[in-house]
Design an enzyme around this catalytic site. Sequence first.
Site, PDB file in Angstrom:
ATOM      1  N   VAL A   1       0.846  -1.190   0.000  1.00  0.00           N
ATOM      2  CA  VAL A   1       0.000   0.000   0.000  1.00  0.00           C
ATOM      3  C   VAL A   1       0.882   1.241   0.000  1.00  0.00           C
ATOM      4  CG1 VAL A   1      -1.893  -1.137   1.201  1.00  0.00           C
ATOM      5  CG2 VAL A   1      -0.151   0.051   2.529  1.00  0.00           C
ATOM      6  N   CYS A   2       0.294   2.391  -0.348  1.00  0.00           N
ATOM      7  CA  CYS A   2       1.013   3.663  -0.270  1.00  0.00           C
ATOM      8  C   CYS A   2       1.234   4.017   1.199  1.00  0.00           C
ATOM      9  CB  CYS A   2       0.205   4.773  -0.924  1.00  0.00           C
ATOM     10  SG  CYS A   2      -0.032   4.565  -2.703  1.00  0.00           S
ATOM     11  N   PRO A   3       2.421   4.534   1.566  1.00  0.00           N
ATOM     12  CA  PRO A   3       3.514   4.898   0.672  1.00  0.00           C
ATOM     13  C   PRO A   3       4.576   3.800   0.546  1.00  0.00           C
ATOM     14  CG  PRO A   3       3.956   5.822   2.806  1.00  0.00           C
ATOM     15  CD  PRO A   3       2.653   5.069   2.937  1.00  0.00           C
ATOM     16  N   MET A   4       4.289   2.562   1.030  1.00  0.00           N
ATOM     17  CA  MET A   4       5.309   1.516   1.021  1.00  0.00           C
ATOM     18  C   MET A   4       5.766   1.172  -0.400  1.00  0.00           C
ATOM     19  SD  MET A   4       5.454   1.291   4.179  1.00  0.00           S
ATOM     20  CE  MET A   4       4.477   1.524   5.657  1.00  0.00           C
TER      21      MET A   4
END
Length: 782
Positions: free
Chosen positions: A720-723
Site C-alpha cells: 500500500v502507499c507509501p510503502m
Amino acid sequence: MYKLPETLSEDITQFATLAKGYQRQEVDPVQFKAFRVPMGIYEQRQDGVYMSRIRTTGGVIYPAQLLSVINIAQKYRSNLLHITTRQEIQIQNLQLDDLEPILIELQKEGLSTKGGGGNTIRNILVSEESGFSVGEIFDTTPYAMALTTKLIAESDSYLLPRKMKIAFSSDDRKIGYAAVNDVGFVAKIKDGKKGFFVYAGGGAGAKPTIGWKLFDFIPESELFAVAEALKKFFSEHGNRKNRNKARLRFIFYKLGEEETIRLIGKYYEEAKTKHSFQLAEAVDERPQHTYPKHTGTQETDSYLQWKKRYVTFQRQDNYSSVLLPIPLGNIRLDDERQTAGLRKLLLFVSRFGNHTVRFTTTQNIRLRNIPNAALVELYDIISEFNAESQLPAAISNIVSCTGADTCRLGIGLSKGLATAIRKELLKSKTSLDDFSAAKIHISGCPNSCGQHLWGDVGFSGKALRNERAYPGYHVYLAASRDDNPQLAEPVGSISAREVPRFVRRLLEAYPETKGKYASFSDYLRLEGKDLALQLIDEYREIPSFSEDKNYYFDWGSETPFSVVSRGVAECSAGLFDMIELDRSIIRSHRQELETATDKADINRLLYLILYSASRMLLVTRGLEPKTTEDAFNLFIANFIEYGLVEKGYKDIVSVARDEKTYDFSARKDEIYALADRVIALYESMDDSLQFKTAANPEPRPERPKEKQGTVRRKDLRGFVCPMNFVQTKLQLAAMQSGETLEIWLDDGHPINNVPASIRNEGHTILEQTQIDNYWRVLIKKK
C-alpha cells in the site's frame, strides 16, 4: 471587471505548444508543470485529469459570464464546477486536449485562469458585502479590480518565491481575510481622504499568524506603490530554496518585525517615485432597476423563513442581497435539474444588471442589487432546484476544501466529512437557526485551503495510528474576524469518525448557557473549549480494526485509509507524516514522564517510547509491521543488524519485544538515547531515503551487479502507499542514471499515485500498461 493581460493570447499558444510536446514526451513533465500551474491549470488526483481555476477578483462575475462558464464546461464534458474559498470558480475533470480551446473561449468572455496557481499573485479577495453593507467605510471592489489589472500585466508577478495573496476589507469592524493574507488592505478615511490601513505577512498555513500592522494609513493614490513595494521586497528577500519557509511571513520571522518593516519602507519610498495609482472612473454599480411586483405571488411561511435566513437588506433603499447556498461549493453539471435551475436564476437576475452575482469565501453565491419586489419570484425560482435553501444557514456555513477526492495534497476526504457533519447536525433537536453565524471550516491537510484557522470550529486532516493508520483531524476553536483578529486555537486531535458527534455535542451545549455569552465564539473560548477538551479525551481511544472497521475508513471511502501520494514527491509527503507521528509520540511521552510518579505509568510510557523509536523509520525501508512484535523484529534486522543503529541497543529492544511488563524505569537513559539516535538518523536522511552515517561501518552485503541492458524488476503488488513508493525509491537509489526499472502495481491508489510521484521527482515513465488486475510500469532513472 479586471482587464486581461496583453500577453494572454501568447500565453495560451505557449501552453498549447508545451502540452503537445508533453504528450509526445518531447517536453519534460517538470518543464510543463512549471508553465501550466501559473496558468491556473492543475492536475487532479487522477493522472491525466485536469482542472482550470478562473480568476474572479472579489468573487465578481457577470451573470452572462457564469452562464458561459457553464456552457464551456458542459461542451468539454466537465461534470463539476467548484467555488473556492478564494472566491474563484474551477472547471474540474478536464482532458489535456481540451484545455487550449477552453482558455480561448474563456478569454472571449473576459475571463482568464492566468495566476490561478503557482508562485504568483493569486486571486484578490474582497468582502462579499462590499458595496451594500450598512457599516462599511467605502466599497473596495473597484480598487481590487484596478490592482488586479496592474499586477497581472507584469511578468514579475509570476516569478515570486511563493504565492502572494491579497485581500481587501471594506469595514474596519469586520477585518476578515485582510488580516490573514500576505497583504491586507482595510478601508479607512483620514482627514476626509480615502485610503487604507495595511497588514503584511499574514497567513494560515505553516507557522500561521495574523499579519503585522505595516501602515496605519496610506492614501488611495499609493495603493499600487505599496503592492509593488511588497512584491519586490518579497521577490528579493523571500526564501527560494525551501518552499516550506517561502511565504512573506517567514521574512518577518527571520529578520524580526522592526528590521522587516524598515526594509519594506525603503522599497515603498522607492516605489512611490515610480508608481502612481488613479482609480479609473468607476461604473455606477448602484442598483437602478425597478421591478413590478407580480400579482398572485404568495408570501408563504416557507418564503418568510427563507427570507429570514438568507436575505439581507442593502443600505440602498428597496434592494436586498440574497445568499444562494451551494453545498461545499459544488455545482453538479450532470444534475440537469440543478443546471437548468441555475441557468433560469442567472437569466432572471441579469434583468437587474451585471453587478448581481458574487462568489463568497464560504463557497456560496451571493446575489445582490435585487429589488425587494422581486424576492418572492426569486424564491420560487430558487426553490425549484436548490433544496439547500430550505435548510438553516448553519448548514451552509460548513466550508470544505476539495480534499483527497481530487487534490494531490489531500490527506483526508474533507468533503465527505462535511457531508457527515451536515447529516449529524440535521438530527439535532437544537434549533440550528441559533447558529446562523457559526462557521465550521475543514481542510483535508494542514495547507488551510478550507481556512480551518479562520472558523469558529476548524479541522485539518492528518494521519493517526495505533496498530495501523486511520484518518484524523486537528481541532481548532474560536477565530476572531472582527477589529481584533485572532486565529483559531489548536486544542487537540480526534478520529475522523468521531468529528460529526464532536461538532453536534459542542453546538448542543451552547443554548444551555442561556445567553451567558455574547457570541458562539465567546462561548468557545471558555466553556466550549473546556467541553471540547473533554470530548477529545473521551474520543481518544478507538476500537481496533477487528472490533470496528469504520474508524479505519474515511468518510465516503470504500477502502481502508492509507497515506497516499500528495504534492510534489507526494507519496514522500505521506511518508514523512507517518514518521513525524512517531516522533511526536516520543516527544509527548517524554514530557509526560517529567511529572509522572506512578511506576506503572512510567513503565508504560517508556515502553511506548521504545516502540515508537523502533517503528519510526521502518517505513523508510518499505516495511509495514502487522504487530508490535513484528515492529521490534524488523527494527533489529533492518537497523541494528544492518549497522544503522549501534548493536548495543539490541538487548533493550529484544526485552521490549519479549517482556512488555519488564521494569523499564531502570533503563530510562538507554531508552532516551535510542530514541535520540533514531531521530538523529532520520535527520541525516537524504531525498533518496539513504542515511548519511552508519553506527557500525562494517562491510554490508553487496547488491548483485546488473548486466548491461538488463531491466531490474520489482513486484509491488500487495504493497500500500507509501510503502510501494518507498520500495521504488530504494530500487532506483541502487541504479545508475539511465537504467530502467520495471515495477508491478495494483490497480486503484497504487497506479494513480506512485507513477505521478516518481515522475515529480524527475524520473521518466516510459510505459504504463494494465495486465489483468495489475499494472506494469517502466521507469527510466534520471
